[in-house]
Design a protein around this motif. Structure first.
Motif, short mmCIF file in Angstrom:
data_model
loop_
_atom_site.label_atom_id
_atom_site.label_comp_id
_atom_site.label_asym_id
_atom_site.label_seq_id
_atom_site.Cartn_x
_atom_site.Cartn_y
_atom_site.Cartn_z
N ARG A 47 0.85 -1.20 0.00
CA ARG A 47 0.00 0.00 0.00
C ARG A 47 0.88 1.24 0.00
O ARG A 47 1.85 1.30 0.75
N VAL A 48 0.47 2.24 -0.75
CA VAL A 48 1.21 3.49 -0.73
C VAL A 48 0.55 4.47 0.24
O VAL A 48 1.21 5.18 0.99
N THR A 56 -5.37 7.32 -4.79
CA THR A 56 -4.93 6.08 -5.44
C THR A 56 -3.93 6.45 -6.52
O THR A 56 -3.94 7.55 -7.05
N LEU A 57 -3.06 5.49 -6.83
CA LEU A 57 -2.06 5.76 -7.86
C LEU A 57 -2.70 5.78 -9.23
O LEU A 57 -2.30 6.52 -10.11
N ALA A 128 3.34 9.89 -4.52
CA ALA A 128 2.26 10.80 -4.09
C ALA A 128 2.04 11.86 -5.16
O ALA A 128 0.90 12.23 -5.47
N GLY A 129 3.13 12.33 -5.77
CA GLY A 129 3.01 13.30 -6.86
C GLY A 129 2.28 12.68 -8.04
O GLY A 129 1.41 13.29 -8.66
N LEU A 130 2.63 11.44 -8.32
CA LEU A 130 2.01 10.72 -9.42
C LEU A 130 0.50 10.56 -9.18
O LEU A 130 -0.31 10.74 -10.09
N ASP A 140 1.13 10.52 -19.47
CA ASP A 140 2.55 10.66 -19.83
C ASP A 140 3.37 11.04 -18.62
O ASP A 140 4.49 10.56 -18.42
N GLU A 141 2.80 11.90 -17.80
CA GLU A 141 3.51 12.34 -16.60
C GLU A 141 3.76 11.13 -15.68
O GLU A 141 4.84 11.00 -15.09
N LYS A 142 2.76 10.26 -15.58
CA LYS A 142 2.91 9.09 -14.71
C LYS A 142 3.98 8.14 -15.25
O LYS A 142 4.80 7.62 -14.48
#
Ligand code: AMP
Length: 554
Positions: A47-48, A56-57, A128-130, A140-142
């Motif tokens: 888990r993150v 959620t991611l 967390a940023g993702l 694309d950022e992810k």
């Protein structure tokens, strides 16, 4: 802590077959985690974010495959990653099979050749940023973020557990129970105290850090918080007989056919609604929010169901609620089509007081006080009388509800537990097709209708009585059944009628008991009318022999 160090621990844990040893290895990891303990306590479970968190991611397999391919080098495509995955069956091993760290310096986040691998904290911050990335270009950022992290993973283990972590597939045999026990072992606190703190917070990171910094006293200070959902208490199947035997007095409630919700109301802040899995569903249920804002003037956490209701307030089938629950778009339009209402049956927190440890009856009183004057509070019958319980159930069924719940009036609220304190009345076992050989006139508004039917099982030379059914029959059905049975009445003695064996009823029941009350020597416990078997003659109804076989198999 370096992520590489975390990954080495994870590899050791994955390789350990013995559960007790696993607990010790996780405890060792926690003892070494220092400032990253909170994050590590979640990472080790794959888990993150905390279980209650909305974040959620949202990283699907294809996005992950793309990032691995990019980190693996210019000649590797996502399709190659997928081909390897089909062979290996584990994304972790696939990620580790490429030299992802060989790409370091090729645009990876701040990394240059020879730079150290990421720390646990950096992995968390990047993820967390993702999770926060939204809208056009977020995919694309992810991919870029994951590529950046993978490019800094030099050792096999780092890439393996990073890939598994982002897909929530840690698979190292560490569940919630292991983490609970490991926190207790690592910081020398009682397992029960850890379990309790986890129940009210659902935050492994917070509980691990509190156990380390403040010990048992700190854990005892973790309370419910309005806005932070807890797991719902669950029910087992059980019979009325089980309930009376276990508790003597039974708390009986309607079982609503809706979707479970936990309502968190803060008069100075937000009203939030969570699903049974602690997922936030507030936006889908504006009526529930409006209801809370209108009627609640103190902070509260309530447990209940949302039900779909017809214009006259009667309950609609469960499928109707599903058209509204979790809906993100067109909420206002759907609201016109399907109206929902709250039915609250428990109160976990009222105006600053946590009530998890209070008995059910006290929690219900608190609920009734909070929502006085509304229809939203479930009715609670306290009874030690099987007939009263049966009558309550008959009313609930007649009103279109699913049935009844049987609860221990003294029981505390145990989040996430499927215990024996809440029983959903067991569905009927095999039904019986029995012959109507008698009847009784009803009472009150049902005085002109037959209200109770005497049932018999077939024997070689006639019929033997086995029980009476009065439950499960609506007023309309009762009128039809009266028309059906009345022509076969052969003798009338006050309220009681003798009926020629002509009509066959299908009935459900909880169990069959030996009993001197009826001529068959058996009695049905909690018989319920299900249907008229007009396709059956009395000669093809169930025999006493079948009843005896059912008794044997009970
Ligand atoms: P089941 O879903 O069959 O396991 O039955 C248990 C579920 O019934 C609970 O999780 C609730 O969602 C629902 N339920 C409906 N009415 C009640 C009630 N009065 N008390 C507790 N649970 C209820």
């Amino acid at each position: 802590m370096e992520f590489a160090e975390f990954a080495e621990h994870a590899a050791g844990i994955e390789a350990e077959p013995a559960d007790l040893e696993v607990v010790s290895l996780v405890a060792d990891l926690f003892a070494e985690a220092d400032a990253d303990l909170g994050v590590v306590a979640r990472f080790v479970q794959g888990r993150v974010f905390p279980a209650y968190s909305e974040r959620t991611l949202d990283v699907g397999p294809s996005l992950c495959h793309e990032a691995i391919a990019r980190a693996a080098g210019p000649n590797v495509e996502a399709a190659d990653v997928e081909a390897r995955l089909a062979e290996e069956g584990d994304i972790g091993r696939v990620a580790a099979s490429y030299d992802t760290g060989g790409q370091r310096g090729l645009g990876a986040f701040g990394a240059t050749d020879g730079a150290p691998g990421p720390t646990v904290r950096e992995v968390y911050d990047e993820l967390a940023g993702l999770a926060a990335a939204e809208g056009a270009g977020s995919q694309d950022e992810k991919v870029a973020t994951l590529f950046g992290l993978l490019s800094r993973c030099d050792g096999d283990a780092e890439a393996r557990y990073l890939a598994r972590l982002v897909l929530s597939e840690m698979r190292i045999g560490v569940g919630e129970g292991t983490v609970r026990d490991a926190i207790a072992e690592a910081f020398d606190v009682d397992v029960a105290a850890v379990a309790r703190a986890l129940q009210v917070s659902n935050d492994y990171g917070l509980v691990a850090e509190t156990a380390r910094e403040e010990g048992a006293a700190g854990l005892a200070g973790i309370h419910l918080e309005v806005g932070r959902p807890v797991q719902a208490m669950l029910a087992q199947a059980g019979s009325v007989a089980d309930a009376i035997e276990a508790w003597e007095t039974v708390a009986v409630e309607t079982k609503f056919d809706g979707a479970r919700v936990q309502l968190h109301h803060d008069p100075d802040g937000r009203t939030e609604v969570f699903s049974r899995n602690m997922e936030e569903v507030t936006a889908a249920l504006p009526e529930v929010v409006e209801f809370a804002e209108r009627h609640l003037d103190a902070p509260a956490i309530l447990d209940g169901e949302v039900v779909a209701v017809a214009e006259d307030g009667s309950p609609l089938p469960f499928q109707e609620v599903l058209r509204r629950f979790r809906r993100k778009h067109d909420v206002e339009r759907m609201r016109e089509e399907v109206a929902v209402e709250l039915r609250a049956f428990d109160c976990l927190h009222a105006d600053g007081a946590d009530l998890l440890d209070a008995p059910l009856t006290e929690r219900h009183d608190a609920l009734a006080a909070l929502l006085a004057g509304t229809d939203a509070v479930s009715e609670l019958l306290l009874s030690d009388d099987a007939d009263d319980i049966e009558a309550f159930e008959a009313d609930a069924l007649e009103a279109g509800h699913e049935g009844v719940m049987l609860k221990d009036p003294e029981s505390t609220y145990t989040p996430g537990k499927r215990g024996k304190q809440w029983l959903k009345r067991k569905p009927d076992v095999e039904t019986l097709d029995l012959v109507v050989t008698g009847a009784e006139w009803g009472e009150g508004r049902r005085a002109s209708l037959l209200g109770t039917f005497l049932l018999s099982a077939r024997t070689e030379d006639g019929y033997e009585t086995i029980g009476k059914v009065a439950t499960g029959i609506s007023d309309d059905e009762l009128a039809d059944l009266t028309d059906l049975v009345e022509p076969h009445v052969v003798r009338e003695d006050g309220q009681t009628l003798e009926v020629d064996p002509q009509v066959v009823f299908e009935v459900g029941y909880e169990e069959i008991q030996r009993s001197p009350t009826y001529s068959s020597g058996y009695a049905l416990r909690f018989p319920r009318f299900l249907a008229v078997r007009d396709d059956k003659t009395p000669e093809s109804a169930d025999s006493l022999e079948r009843v005896e076989r059912l008794v044997e198999s009970q």
